[in-house]
Write an enzyme that holds these catalytic residues in place. Structure first.
Site, PDB file in Angstrom:
ATOM      1  N   GLU A 168      38.318 -94.061 -19.959  1.00  0.00           N
ATOM      2  CA  GLU A 168      37.145 -93.635 -20.730  1.00  0.00           C
ATOM      3  C   GLU A 168      36.127 -92.880 -19.868  1.00  0.00           C
ATOM      4  O   GLU A 168      35.515 -91.929 -20.331  1.00  0.00           O
ATOM      5  CB  GLU A 168      36.421 -94.841 -21.359  1.00  0.00           C
ATOM      6  CG  GLU A 168      37.311 -95.793 -22.116  1.00  0.00           C
ATOM      7  CD  GLU A 168      37.811 -96.922 -21.238  1.00  0.00           C
ATOM      8  OE1 GLU A 168      38.566 -97.763 -21.753  1.00  0.00           O
ATOM      9  OE2 GLU A 168      37.444 -96.967 -20.027  1.00  0.00           O
TER      10      GLU A 168
ATOM     11  N   ASP B  54      36.433-105.614 -22.859  1.00  0.00           N
ATOM     12  CA  ASP B  54      35.598-106.663 -22.263  1.00  0.00           C
ATOM     13  C   ASP B  54      34.699-107.292 -23.320  1.00  0.00           C
ATOM     14  O   ASP B  54      33.695-106.704 -23.744  1.00  0.00           O
ATOM     15  CB  ASP B  54      34.738-106.064 -21.146  1.00  0.00           C
ATOM     16  CG  ASP B  54      35.591-105.437 -20.049  1.00  0.00           C
ATOM     17  OD1 ASP B  54      36.799-105.744 -19.993  1.00  0.00           O
ATOM     18  OD2 ASP B  54      35.058-104.642 -19.264  1.00  0.00           O
TER      19      ASP B  54
ATOM     20  N   ASP C 194      44.570 -99.600 -17.852  1.00  0.00           N
ATOM     21  CA  ASP C 194      43.142 -99.853 -18.001  1.00  0.00           C
ATOM     22  C   ASP C 194      42.350 -98.551 -17.826  1.00  0.00           C
ATOM     23  O   ASP C 194      42.842 -97.557 -17.297  1.00  0.00           O
ATOM     24  CB  ASP C 194      42.701-100.878 -16.952  1.00  0.00           C
ATOM     25  CG  ASP C 194      41.434-101.619 -17.363  1.00  0.00           C
ATOM     26  OD1 ASP C 194      40.875-101.319 -18.443  1.00  0.00           O
ATOM     27  OD2 ASP C 194      40.999-102.507 -16.601  1.00  0.00           O
TER      28      ASP C 194
END
Length: 839
Positions: free
Chosen positions: A473, A537, A470
């Site tokens: 970024e 998401d 995950d």
């Protein structure tokens, strides 16, 4: 980024200097000392063109003084590929510039019989032709006429850099946002950073032409409009959710319906103006003094994608079990060993085959992410617990991120050894974003990388099978130093590649390439080599489902072979939607189950509530069971399409219609349906029952593999489908190879046999190639049997006569949802004759 106000004027505080005409030509034919190429593909002997471009018309020698000159070099690294690099200043910069690797699997051999590269120079033009003659770049050498025309193998114009399209730009009063962050708006918050005042910032830009009716696609996982014309695209990885113009996977590569693609070969922030500044151009700009692009010229979208992925890398074949259903604890839910085993038991009780269980963040103690230890309060015996899960035939995935909170057991050691990103003054960079005292692992430091990988190896020894990688970024661009001196601004995007590569290396070392898989969110050029990637998401709405499909299609057109999503959506709408604990609306959940199980990879995951079907209603359990079992049966098809398409050619499993039907103009406009591999068209339903979809013309009718309905192509179709059905149509010139009833993704068809579906309206012979994980291939020859001018059946022959198989002729209401034993025909000694049921 816009530098001009309309046609006539530059924006305030912007100075634009264009390449106007060629002042000096240098090439590989020139034997002078000045002919050494600056960035030749294979060294000084490789054909290249290099021109010094004056920024105004040269009338006399005085015009050669005190004026900017831009150096433009043209090379060809492979067949059909043209490289163009424009540079203002060549001097050594402040930082090292990270780059994505070229030809990571090795440079391909030149096609047999292909002509070598060729360079031709006349008084007016210089032409570089690629190997095999598949593309050429023609430079106009005439006064005030500088241009580069890209042509295909037939000499036909493809695109060009015309007048005033290569430029060096100086922003004399760049804002702090531009000067320090370059639109990398989603970074780890630094409470001590203070933005500098206005500063001077240079940029390089190119603007390639667009023809009337030309459409632009790709540029990574973009959730907005599928066709990119009219958009401003900032290629800077952001953690912004799918309902925004941000993107987790920014890939500076686009392709158009004129059969070419363009890669901006820089990991730095890239800004695209796609008919949003100049109405006939795609403008690409980057900070700094140099801009390099590659143009991939082909004869079809597939050929362009193959060329591009050969250059940047292709995905491997994921493990067989990864194609099955993944179930997650979800993000904010409470769970322990008892609740996890209850989830697994209930999935079995509802006849829902489960192959992977994922533990999200809270498998570790709060505030310690990441310390790579199961929380002892909930998992006192992690090894024994994982062994018990494995005995149920379920693999284990755990969530990780590249940060280390200061409460982690790793922090003190990593801090003392200098394994984290540092501030300019040498202190460790920390922030309270995400975890208290959060630090960032510096993967440019080989020792730090090896140290961090060691903890992953311990988890694999414990029984973990793979990792959800995950984040990646929110990498800060401000006031930090990397171990190898990399540009902090460039590292904002480049970090995703280094992070996922570090995880991938451990998996390959400990499990072997055949069993390596990550579940990644962030990506940049080349990250497709480390599958799989999911969409991040997304809102639990039909609009979120539509965003996911657009994002997946765009990502596939950017070189990524596999794509997944959070089935049912991750959160409710809005910033606080992830904390609500609400379950998805019933219709959204069921329709997303259909789409999710008709994707390459399928995972149930949410934020505040688990995405288990019994939390919705009983019908949701039936829907999930049916489509999970269908996907398990589809394993032979998905595996074969992955081997022959993704791995061998760089073609995504989930692909837009135009990849298969480039001659169909309507296919280039469709973004709410897709081809799953080369033979199946899937049209997700965005509502209770109504669906409208487009079928390309393909000769005979398409056939729904669930209902048996035959539908003619070349038109839009409206239908009604209940929650147990949707349009899943078999291409008329194809047959579908499935596992037999009860097949799971880990079964092998050479042992268990298989089922062949063929549409009753097929009137031409079909040859089906099935690629197997063993490296072997099966070939099925299917021929219509004619009688009195009509087809009355089909004869199928398998190249391996020892494998048991059956044939089902679908259509006329006969399909997977409506079968009787009398319409299933068994093969004998490799041959099967199937007769048609009466109309």
């Amino acid at each position: 980024m816009k530098f001009n106000e309309g046609v006539w004027n530059a924006r305030e505080n912007i100075q634009v200097t264009n390449a106007v005409e060629v002042s000096t030509l240098i090439s590989s034919l020139d034997d002078s000392t000045s002919s050494t190429p600056l960035n030749s593909a294979n060294g000084p002997t490789d054909p290249y063109i290099q021109v010094l471009c004056a920024s105004r018309h040269i009338k006399h020698r005085g015009d050669l003084i005190n004026k900017t000159v831009l150096t433009v070099q043209i090379t060809s690294p492979a067949e059909g590929v043209i490289g163009i690099e424009a540079t203002h200043f060549y001097g050594k910069g402040q930082f090292k510039e990270p780059e994505a690797p070229k030809f990571p699997s090795g440079k391909p051999a030149v096609s047999q019989g292909a002509a070598p590269k060729k360079l031709n120079i006349t008084d007016t033009h210089a032409t570089l032709t690629t190997e095999g003659g598949r593309a050429s770049a023609v430079v106009d050498l005439r006064p005030s006429s500088f241009a580069i025309d890209i042509r295909d193998k037939n000499g036909k114009h493809v695109t060009d850099l015309g007048k005033d399209t290569i430029a060096w730009i100086l922003h004399t009063a760049a804002s702090p946002l531009l000067a320090s962050k370059e639109n990398a708006s989603q970074t780890v918050h630094d409470p001590y950073f203070r933005s500098p005042g206005a500063a001077r910032q240079s940029y390089m830009s190119m603007a390639l032409s667009l023809e009337p009716g030309e459409l632009v696609y790709g540029l990574g996982e973009r959730f907005g409009p599928f066709i990119k014309n009219g958009q401003v695209i900032e290629s800077s990885n952001d953690d912004g959710g799918s309902s925004s113009d941000s993107a987790y996977k920014c890939i500076p590569f686009y392709l158009t319906n004129r059969n070419y693609g363009v890669l901006v070969d820089q990991l730095d922030h890239v800004s695209f103006e796609i008919q949003s500044d100049k109405m006939t151009k795609v403008q690409m700009s980057v900070p700094g003094e140099r801009l390099r692009i590659y143009v991939f010229v082909g004869s079809s979208p597939k050929e362009v994608l193959s060329s591009y992925t050969q250059f940047t890398g292709r995905a491997t074949l994921p493990p067989d079990w990864s194609y099955g259903l993944w179930l997650s604890t979800s993000f904010l839910t409470n769970y322990d060993e008892k609740s996890v085993m209850t989830y697994i038991d209930r999935m079995q009780s509802y006849d829902i085959p489960l192959h992977v269980f994922h533990f999200d963040c809270f498998w570790m103690r709060p505030h310690t992410w990441c310390d790579f230890q199961f929380d002892p309060a909930h998992f006192p015996d992690p090894k024994g617990f994982l062994d018990r899960i494995h005995k149920r035939g379920v693999k284990v995935c755990v969530w990780i991120n590249p940060w280390v909170g200061q409460a982690s057991r790793l922090f003190a050691e990593g801090d003392a050894k200098g394994y984290f990103v540092k501030r300019l003054d040498g202190r460790t960079f920390q922030s309270d974003t995400w975890q208290p005292g959060c630090s960032t692992v510096d993967f440019t430091n080989p020792a730090a990388k090896k140290w961090w990988q060691g903890y992953l190896a311990q988890l694999l020894d414990l029984g973990v099978d793979c990792f959800k990688t995950d984040f990646g970024e929110r990498i800060t661009t401000e006031g930090v130093v990397w171990n190898d001196g990399s540009n902090p601004r460039t590292m904002h995007n480049a970090y995703a590649l280094l992070y996922n590569e570090a995880v991938w290396e451990v998996l390959v070392e400990k499990r072997g390439l055949a069993h390596a898989i990550v579940f990644a969110r962030a990506a940049t050029i080349g990250t497709q080599r480390f599958p799989v990637h999911w969409g991040g998401d997304v809102d639990s709405k039909f609009s979120g489902l539509a965003e996911t499909i657009r994002g997946g299609l765009s990502l596939g057109l950017s070189g990524f072979g596999y794509h997944s999503s959070d089935i049912g959506g991750f959160k409710s709408e809005g910033k606080a939607g992830g904390d609500s604990g609400a379950v998805p609306p019933s219709a959204v959940y069921k329709r997303w189950c259909q789409f999710g199980l008709l994707s390459s990879h399928s995972r149930l995951h949410g934020s505040g509530s688990p995405r288990v079907p019994w939390g919705i209603d009983e019908e949701a359990c039936s829907v999930l069971s049916k489509f999970t079992r269908l996907k398990n049966r589809m394993e032979p098809y998905l595996t074969s399409e992955s081997i022959l398409g993704v791995v061998a050619r760089g073609h995504p499993l989930m692909r837009p219609l135009f990849v298969e039907f480039p001659q169909d103009r309507t296919a280039w406009l469709v973004d709410q349906q897709y081809m799953l591999g080369s033979s199946l068209l899937v049209a997700p339903v965005f509502g209770q029952s109504e669906v409208e979809y487009y079928l390309p013309e393909a000769g005979a009718p398409w056939t729904n593999i669930l209902t048996g309905q035959a539908v003619g192509g070349g038109r839009w179709v409206k239908e009604e489908h209940d929650m147990m059905s949707l349009p899943v149509l078999l291409r008329p010139d194809s047959a579908l190879v499935l596992g037999k009833e009860g097949h799971t993704v880990t079964d092998v068809i050479t042992k268990r046999g298989f089922t062949v579906l063929v549409g009753r309206h097929v009137d031409q012979p079909i040859l089906v190639k099935v690629a197997l994980r063993s490296g072997q291939n099966l070939e099925l020859s299917i021929s219509p049997i004619g009688e009195n001018g009509s087809v009355v059946g089909f004869k199928t022959t398998c190249s391996n006569g020892k494998i048991p198989y059956e044939v089902i002729v679908i259509g006329n209401g006969i399909a997977l949802d409506n079968l009787a034993s009398r319409i299933v025909f068994e093969a004998k000694a490799g041959v099967c004759v199937a007769t048609l049921e009466d109309e």
